[in-house]
Every structure is written in structure tokens, then in C-alpha cells.
Design an enzyme around this catalytic site. Structure first.
Site, PDB file in Angstrom:
ATOM      1  CG  ASP A   1      31.789  11.452  40.370  1.00  0.00           C
ATOM      2  OD1 ASP A   1      32.396  12.373  39.777  1.00  0.00           O
ATOM      3  OD2 ASP A   1      31.342  10.450  39.775  1.00  0.00           O
TER       4      ASP A   1
ATOM      5  CG  LEU B   1      22.178  12.695  42.211  1.00  0.00           C
ATOM      6  CD1 LEU B   1      21.222  11.545  42.465  1.00  0.00           C
ATOM      7  CD2 LEU B   1      21.443  14.032  42.296  1.00  0.00           C
TER       8      LEU B   1
END
Length: 243
Positions: free
Chosen positions: A102, A8
Site C-alpha cells: 500500500d 485492502l
């Protein structure tokens, strides 16, 4: 049973399901304002054994996915937090709470795909991140820059006369649009090359991995040969989940 992996990011959700690392059974992506498309695809999937994610987006989007996974499969999402060690990689980021999950997942995915190699991991998305890993598995850290579109937008909104218009790459630009295009792409590519040069100066022979939606904007300007890769974050999540 398969597992579901979620990246995401700042502007998009990428996802994939797998029953072993790197072998996607299904995958997709959706912009933040089109998450319903991803949820519709998930309704067609068999219930995953577990769900794993990396999130740098707004909490409301994360909560929307949490709610769907709980309601539809009675699962909770295991959201990644950076750690000091994982999969043989030592993390030297000074304050782990500041490191984007991430970036950490991408480092782990890169290491899983290219073990025992020094790596420069450049992800050209909303931001450009350029991270360095030694051959013996030390994540040294990296850089964060505004990405290609952010740079163009900043010039257009922060100045009175510079347009947010399409330009072309030239050695010696003679229009404002071309000057902006060439300047931004040159700056981003030079940042990637600089990190590769720093690893070489340490005695490493790095492989450059280039990912992200704007990777194509940089390839022709790089002095360092690049290996194009996709979904390093998802590969990192899968490597962890199946370890």
C-alpha cells in the site's frame, strides 16, 4: 473495458473501477466485517478486464476476495509487490519484502498525480506512514507510527489511570482527556513536519500530501501547508495498470 482496483487495508477495503487512470466509474469502501456489501456492489458491475490490488490485511480476507473474483468473473487478482523501479520512481527501500504494497502504491499514485515534484506522503489511518520522494523520482523511505486511535488505545490499555475518552485540543491542556488528545495529535503532526523539514534540508521544495481517515486530526497542527488527497493507493494501482 474497465479495470477494478482494490486497497485492502488494515481495517477497510476501498475499491474503484476505471477505464482510464483517476476517472472512477464506480467506487466504494467497506469495513472488514462488512465485505459482503462490497461484493454485492461488485455483482452489479460489468466484468472487468482485470483486477489489481494492494493488500496488508490478513490472508483470509485476501483469499475471500480471490475466491469471489475467480468465481464471479473468472479472473485472478494481480496483487502488487513492491519493486525497485516503476513509473519512473526508484525505490530505495532496503528490503522490498518488508515494504507494505500500500505504501509503494501510494508513492506511485502520488507521483502520477504530481509529477516532477518532491513529495511528502502522509497517510493517517490505523498507522501513520510518512514517506519522502525527491523531485527527480527517488523514493527515499519513510516512517511508520501508531495512528491516532492506536495511540489512544495503547495509553488506555497500557496504563492503570489513563482513559480512552474523547478530549479536545488545547495549547495548555488542564484535563487528562485533553492532555492525551493534544499530545497524540501534536506528536503525529510533528512527525509529518519533520519529514518535510528533512526534504527541505536536502534542497527540495516538497509538497505535502495528506490522506487517510484521520487526516482531519492533523491539519490544524501542521506547520507545512497540506494538500488533502484521497485514494492514493487506488491511483497508484491504476497508474500501473494503464501504463
Amino acid at each position: 473495458m474497465s479495470k477494478l482496483f482494490l486497497d485492502l487495508g488494515n481495517t477497510r477495503l476501498k475499491w474503484a473501477s476505471a477505464d482510464r487512470p483517476g476517472d472512477w466509474l464506480a467506487q466504494g469502501d467497506a469495513a472488514h466485517d462488512r465485505l459482503d456489501a462490497a461484493l454485492a456492489a461488485w455483482r452489479l458491475l460489468p466484468a472487468p478486464a482485470s483486477v489489481h490490488g494492494a493488500c496488508v490485511a490478513a490472508p483470509a480476507l485476501r483469499e475471500q476476495l480471490d475466491a469471489f473474483v475467480q468465481a464471479h468473473w473468472a479472473r485472478t487478482i494481480d496483487w502488487l509487490a513492491p519493486s525497485r523501479h516503476a513509473l519512473g520512481v526508484e525505490n530505495r527501500y532496503r528490503r522490498l519484502e518488508q515494504q507494505g504494497p500500500d505504501r509503494w502504491a501510494a508513492v506511485l499514485g502520488a507521483r502520477a498525480r504530481f509529477p516532477d515534484e518532491a513529495l511528502v506522503i502522509a497517510s493517517a489511518g490505523t498507522a501513520l506512514t510518512v514517506d519522502a520522494v525527491t523531485a527527480d523520482g527517488v523514493f527515499l523511505g519513510g516512517m511508520i507510527l501508531p495512528g491516532y486511535r492506536l495511540m489512544k488505545r495503547a495509553l488506555a490499555t497500557g496504563t492503570a489511570r489513563l482513559p480512552d475518552a474523547e478530549g479536545h485540543l488545547h495549547d495548555y491542556p488542564t484535563s487528562t482527556e485533553d492532555a492525551i488528545e493534544t499530545g497524540i495529535r501534536t506528536a503525529l503532526a510533528a512527525s509529518v513536519d519533520a519529514m518535510a523539514a528533512r526534504l527541505v534540508a536536502r534542497g527540495e521544495t516538497p509538497r505535502l500530501l495528506l490522506a487517510g481517515g484521520d487526516a482531519a486530526q492533523l491539519t490544524s497542527l501542521l506547520n507545512t501547508p497540506a494538500t488533502l488527497v484521497d485514494n492514493l493507493v487506488l491511483h497508484g494501482l491504476a497508474a500501473l495498470a494503464f501504463a
